[in-house]
Structures are given as structure tokens and as C-alpha cells.
Design an enzyme around this catalytic site. Structure first.
Site, PDB file in Angstrom:
ATOM      1  N   THR A 144     -10.085  -3.753  -9.870  1.00 15.53           N
ATOM      2  CA  THR A 144     -10.057  -4.620 -11.108  1.00 15.53           C
ATOM      3  C   THR A 144      -8.728  -4.229 -11.979  1.00 15.53           C
ATOM      4  OG1 THR A 144     -12.428  -4.408 -11.067  1.00 15.53           O
ATOM      5  CG2 THR A 144     -11.537  -5.311 -13.252  1.00 15.53           C
ATOM      6  N   HIS A 157     -10.729  -9.400  -6.768  1.00 12.97           N
ATOM      7  CA  HIS A 157     -10.465  -8.982  -5.563  1.00 12.97           C
ATOM      8  C   HIS A 157     -11.747  -9.169  -4.650  1.00 12.97           C
ATOM      9  CE1 HIS A 157     -13.311  -5.784  -6.686  1.00 12.97           C
ATOM     10  NE2 HIS A 157     -12.557  -5.681  -7.585  1.00 12.97           N
TER      11      HIS A 157
HETATM   12  C1  GP9 Z   1     -15.103  -1.046 -13.927  1.00 18.55           C
HETATM   13  C2  GP9 Z   1     -14.957  -2.201 -13.418  1.00 18.55           C
HETATM   14  C3  GP9 Z   1     -15.024  -2.357 -11.908  1.00 18.55           C
HETATM   15  O1  GP9 Z   1     -15.104  -0.887 -15.371  1.00 18.55           O
HETATM   16  O2  GP9 Z   1     -13.707  -2.928 -13.801  1.00 18.55           O
HETATM   17  O3  GP9 Z   1     -14.084  -1.957 -11.325  1.00 18.55           O
HETATM   18  P1  GP9 Z   1     -13.794  -1.971  -9.753  1.00 18.55           P
HETATM   19  O4  GP9 Z   1     -14.587  -0.980  -9.133  1.00 18.55           O
HETATM   20  O5  GP9 Z   1     -13.985  -3.351  -9.247  1.00 18.55           O
HETATM   21  O6  GP9 Z   1     -12.359  -1.562  -9.695  1.00 18.55           O
HETATM   22 MN    MN Z   2     -13.642  -5.321  -9.748  1.00 13.00          MN
END
Ligand code: GP9
Ligand code: MN
Length: 406
Positions: free
Chosen positions: A80, A255
Site C-alpha cells: 500500500t 496492488h
Molecule cells: C495498512 C494498510 C494495508 O495500513 O495500508 O497495507 P498492505 O498490507 O496492503 O500493504
Molecule cells: Mn494494500
């Protein structure tokens, strides 16, 4: 370092195309809301499960927006946060680790920083702990003025699932903040419910799970459908607040959601075999740009998260000037489709380079590896130069790095 910059600029100039002048400033001075759609992939868009749309609201929004159907995620291990980094810098995230964690004190020329100079109030809303991904340090560095995180939300067992606050509750509570923002604002909203392993209470299922041997894949559909509903709520609330007509809405999938270990079952949903060619296409995530008063269309240009920042600058009527960006305006008339993924896969209008294999872009047939060589090389240089900027913190040495509003 001067030498580094001249090599980097030479590389970028070789592939730089002029932004579309007809689109320049069509969203000038509008608010901008960018929504990170957790793990939403392109294969659910416009599709149905048991005769029901998986993303009915996004489909509706797309009818009235620019929709990029060949848009690829380019994230690495920072997931993310890597996507946020791409969107806000038009630099690639790193091949190892999360750049939010490893290079949080670097100098950047980030989008929020530039927008500040144009009077924007920049914020992020995300109902996770503020230190997760080191966001509390990275955001101010990128030019965000405020981060609304876990402690800014009313979170209880009742309104939580999986990773935390459910998206609909999150959107509703976020709107209490957004409606009070100084305008124009730039706001990043990060959804969370559609996160692996895709848990969701039965009562929130707006579509039945899929029926396969992969529980992960099965559960993915109700959570995607739920996040879609949260976006409907967001848009309704923006309309109620009178913000919809002067806000540009940008939504992207951050993603993949379904890892290739589930492809055997996913193939059953897609009703086709997932060969190398299909695997490449499964790296696509949606990009939706809604501009009030503009009709929109479906665009098929091959693109990636790296291209968002130059596109937004152009739409907002902000000249690129001396921003160093690896992406290109998505509306440029001279645009040549190109996307390099963080693992070195390269997708272009002619061919696809993946795993030491070259495929014809049109039909997926295997073709001689030499045909992919120039594109593979360009992809490798892109990542190399972007990495170099980050590893050596090269913006410190860039001339004219202080942008001054005209
Ligand atoms: C965590 C959220 C999810 O704050 O943004 O993160 P990810 O596991 O998808 O990188
Ligand atoms: Mn994510």
C-alpha cells in the site's frame, strides 16, 4: 552527483512526452480526492458473479469517468505504501523493503509539496495506527499537512472487521473531517476492508462468496463488493455536502489481491487458463479519474501508477517544469504505452518481457527474446535511475529543486 543528474535527465528526456495541452487545467483549483482501493484488481471491474455485478458502483462511476483498463501496479514489498509513494512522486518504490521505512528523511519533490504552493490543504485519512509504514514520519516529509489515523476514529468491535474499521464506517467518519477542510484540498483516502485474508461478517455480504477450493478467493468477492459500497457512500456524502461538483476523484487499486498460488481456482472464475500472458494481465488494477462536468471514456493506454502524478499536475493546470518524474501524462497525444513492474516485467504495445520470455502483446504468442531487448533494457534503466535517486538522496543535489509558483 551532477554527473548522476545529467545521466538521469538524459534518460528521462529520451522518453518524455508532452502532456496533453487540451487537458491542461481542466480541473484547475478543484479539490482532489485520491482513493486507494485496497487490493482491488481489474478483473472484477464490469464482471459479475452469479449474475450480480461485483463492483456495481465503480461500474456506474466509470461510465461517467476516464477509466484506464491497462493500468498496472508497480509496487514492491511496501505494498500500500509503495503505491502511495508512486502516486505522490512518480518515482518507483524500491526492489527491497518499503521506501516509506527505509528512506523517510530523503528530500523529495512530492505532489502534496507542490500542491501546497498552489494553496492546497493536504491530508491523508486511514484508520490504522499512525506509525504503520512509518506514515507519521513520511507524510509530513511528502508535504501532507495532516494525517487522520486510528486515534481520530471511533473504532469498536461492532464497527470493525479484519484489519480494523470497516470501510463504510470509515468513509462516514472521514466525511466529518473532509467537509470541514479548507478548500482547495488534496486528500488521500486509504480503504482497508478488502485486505487479505478478506474477512467480512455475513451481514455485510452484498454478494455471495465464490465457490472454489480457495477460501481466500471465495471471500475476495464479498469484500470487494463491500468496498464498492463504501465508495458509493463516499460519493453520496460528497454530493450531499456540495463537494462533488468541485472535486476531482481519482481511484486506484494499490496492488494485487489474489496471489498466484490461487490462480488454479481463479482460472475457474475467469473461465480460462492462466498462462504467462494472462498472468501479466492479472497485474492490472483499476484507475478511475472523475472530473466534474467532463464526459470521460475508457482508455487502453498501457500505463502504471508512475503515470498518475504527471497526469494530475496537467489536469490541475500545474506545469511540470523541473519536477523529475518517471511517468508520463496519461492523456498525452504522443504517449507510447509502457509499464515496468517492480520485478522487471515490461509491458509495451509491441511485446511483453516476463521471466526471460518475450510475448507478442496482441496475442500472447512466444516470440524471440531479442525482440523484447530494447524494452527490457529501458525498464531496467528506469528502475536503476529511480533507485539511484532514492538510495543516494539525489534531490539534495538537484539544481532548481525549489519550485516557485509562477
Ligand atoms: C495498512 C494498510 C494495508 O495500513 O495500508 O497495507 P498492505 O498490507 O496492503 O500493504
Ligand atoms: Mn494494500
Amino acid at each position: 552527483n551532477e554527473d548522476d543528474w545529467s545521466r538521469i535527465e538524459k534518460h528521462l528526456n529520451e522518453y518524455r512526452v508532452s502532456p496533453n495541452p487540451d487537458m491542461f487545467g481542466i480541473a484547475k483549483d478543484m479539490n482532489v480526492i485520491v482513493v486507494s482501493l485496497e487490493s482491488v484488481e481489474s478483473f472484477v471491474i464490469g464482471e459479475t458473479l452469479y449474475g450480480e455485478e461485483i463492483t456495481p458502483f465503480l461500474n456506474e462511476l466509470i461510465d461517467d469517468s476516464f477509466y484506464f483498463e491497462n493500468f498496472y501496479y508497480q509496487t514492491g514489498q511496501g505494498k500500500t505504501s509503495d503505491a502511495e509513494f508512486l502516486i505522490n512522486n512518480s518515482l518507483y518504490p524500491l526492489g527491497r523493503g518499503a521506501v516509506f521505512l527505509t528512506h523517510d528523511t530523503n528530500e523529495y519533490q512530492a505532489l502534496p509539496e507542490t500542491l501546497s504552493q498552489y494553496g492546497y490543504f493536504n491530508s491523508v485519512l486511514h484508520a490504522n495506527d499512525k506509525t504503520f509504514y512509518n506514515r507519521d514520519v513520511m507524510y509530513p516529509n511528502l508535504g501532507y499537512d495532516k494525517y487522520f489515523s486510528f486515534s481520530d476514529y471511533n473504532i469498536s468491535i461492532r464497527n470493525s472487521v479484519g484489519w480494523g474499521l470497516k470501510d463504510i464506517d470509515f468513509v462516514e467518519q472521514s466525511m466529518n473531517y473532509i467537509t470541514k477542510f479548507h478548500e482547495p484540498f488534496y486528500s488521500t483516502i486509504i480503504t482497508l476492508t478488502n485486505h487479505f485474508p478478506f474477512h467480512l461478517d455475513e451481514e455485510d455480504h452484498l454478494i455471495e462468496p465464490f465457490d472454489s477450493e480457495s477460501i481466500i478467493l471465495n471471500q475476495y468477492f464479498p469484500t470487494v463488493r463491500y468496498t464498492d459500497e463504501a465508495i458509493r457512500v463516499l460519493v453520496e456524502k460528497l454530493k450531499e455536502a456540495g463537494l462533488y461538483e468541485n472535486t476531482m476523484l481519482v481511484m486506484y487499486g494499490d496492488h494485487y489481491g489474489i496471489a498466484n498460488t490461487h490462480y488454479e481456482q481463479l482460472a475457474r472464475f475467469l473461465d480460462k487458463e492462466i498462462d504467462l500472458y494472462e498472468e501479466v494481465k492479472l497485474n492490472r488494477v483499476p484507475l478511475i479519474i472523475h472530473i466534474p462536468g467532463i464526459k470521460g471514456e475508457v482508455l487502453d493506454t498501457i500505463s502504471g501508477q508512475i503515470d498518475v502524478m504527471p497526469t494530475l499536475l496537467n489536469l490541475l493546470g500545474i506545469p511540470e517544469r523541473d519536477h523529475t518524474m518517471f511517468g508520463n501524462d496519461l492523456f498525452s497525444k504522443d504517449r507510447k504505452g509502457f509499464a515496468v513492474l517492480r520485478n522487471g516485467t515490461v509491458v509495451t504495445e509491441e511485446n511483453i518481457f516476463i521471466n526471460e520470455t518475450c510475448l507478442n502483446y496482441k496475442n500472447g504468442e512466444k516470440i524471440p527474446l531479442e525482440l523484447c531487448e530494447p524494452n527490457r533494457e529501458r525498464g531496467a534503466w528506469e528502475l536503476y535511475f529511480s533507485d539511484k535517486i532514492i538510495y543516494r538522496d539525489l534531490f539534495r543535489f538537484k539544481e532548481n529543486r525549489l519550485l516557485v509558483k509562477e
